[in-house]
Design an enzyme around this catalytic site. Sequence first.
Site, PDB file in Angstrom:
ATOM      1  NE  ARG A 121      -4.926   3.688   1.918  1.00  5.90           N
ATOM      2  CZ  ARG A 121      -3.953   4.587   1.729  1.00  5.90           C
ATOM      3  NH1 ARG A 121      -3.606   4.936   0.498  1.00  5.90           N
ATOM      4  NH2 ARG A 121      -3.323   5.107   2.760  1.00  5.90           N
ATOM      5  CG  HIS A 150      -1.083   2.081   2.092  1.00  6.82           C
ATOM      6  ND1 HIS A 150      -0.913   1.882   3.442  1.00  6.82           N
ATOM      7  CD2 HIS A 150      -0.630   3.336   1.834  1.00  6.82           C
ATOM      8  CE1 HIS A 150      -0.385   2.966   3.989  1.00  6.82           C
ATOM      9  NE2 HIS A 150      -0.194   3.865   3.031  1.00  6.82           N
ATOM     10  CG  ASP A 157      -0.003   5.863   6.062  1.00  5.86           C
ATOM     11  OD1 ASP A 157       1.010   5.558   5.408  1.00  5.86           O
ATOM     12  OD2 ASP A 157      -1.066   6.240   5.534  1.00  5.86           O
ATOM     13  CD  GLU A 215       1.984  10.267   1.958  1.00  5.10           C
ATOM     14  OE1 GLU A 215       0.914  10.709   1.502  1.00  5.10           O
ATOM     15  OE2 GLU A 215       2.219   9.040   2.097  1.00  5.10           O
ATOM     16  CG  HIS A 218       3.728   5.965   2.976  1.00  2.82           C
ATOM     17  ND1 HIS A 218       2.559   5.892   2.256  1.00  2.82           N
ATOM     18  CD2 HIS A 218       4.506   4.946   2.504  1.00  2.82           C
ATOM     19  CE1 HIS A 218       2.634   4.884   1.397  1.00  2.82           C
ATOM     20  NE2 HIS A 218       3.812   4.297   1.534  1.00  2.82           N
TER      21      HIS A 218
END
Length: 238
Positions: A121, A150, A157, A215, A218
């Site tokens: 990301r 990320h 994810d 999460e 993740h």
Amino acid sequence: MKRVLHFFCSVVLACATLHAQAPSFRITPLRPVEQLRAEALQAQPPKETGNFRAADLVELITLDPTIKLDIRYATSNNFLGTPVYTQARAFLQRPAAEAVVRASNALRPLGYGLIIHDAYRPWYVTKIFWDATPNHQKIFVADPKAGSKHNRGCAVDLSLYDLKTGEEVTMPSGYDEMTERAYADYSGGTAEERQLRSVLRHAMTKEGFEVNPTEWWHFDYRDWRQYPIMNIPFESIR
């Protein structure tokens, strides 16, 4: 005849709804996302010192064609309700990408494949997420001052899909849900949902990933400290 046709159409519609992509959890952004995007694109990632490995981002589907993509941030079906990526692609640093492929191979005999929701990301997107999210929900997003794993190309994810049906399995929470149901050790949900969560976690941790406690979807690759924070848009990755 009309009544039969109406019934048939109703059944088809119901089936389509069952198999439709589940809507993502939503927040109300603190400010308009387009405004936050403009600011984030002008901002700079935090400066780091150290001897980092050179980036070697690999597109996951080129290594394993059975891996599915459901890149929510390239659609409006995400927690912000608007696209933040211009392309639906998933990259990881090569060692992390190869580890995901090994996990995928291990899951196949069990009847499951991997479906990717996000991977590398760009840093500016992390800033958008942080600036958009209310304070009481910031536990679920990374602080851009520190960067995200990320951003280093070492976090992914993902979830499972059933190889027979092609459908994503049901977990204790939806992807990006900002509630305790998303916690990796949440004790609620059904026994089957928790079992599927465990199957995913076992496959990933065996290959050097660690689950994020808040999460279940993740996973951080063990070598994340060896890579720098990056802000390369997908369009520039060759």
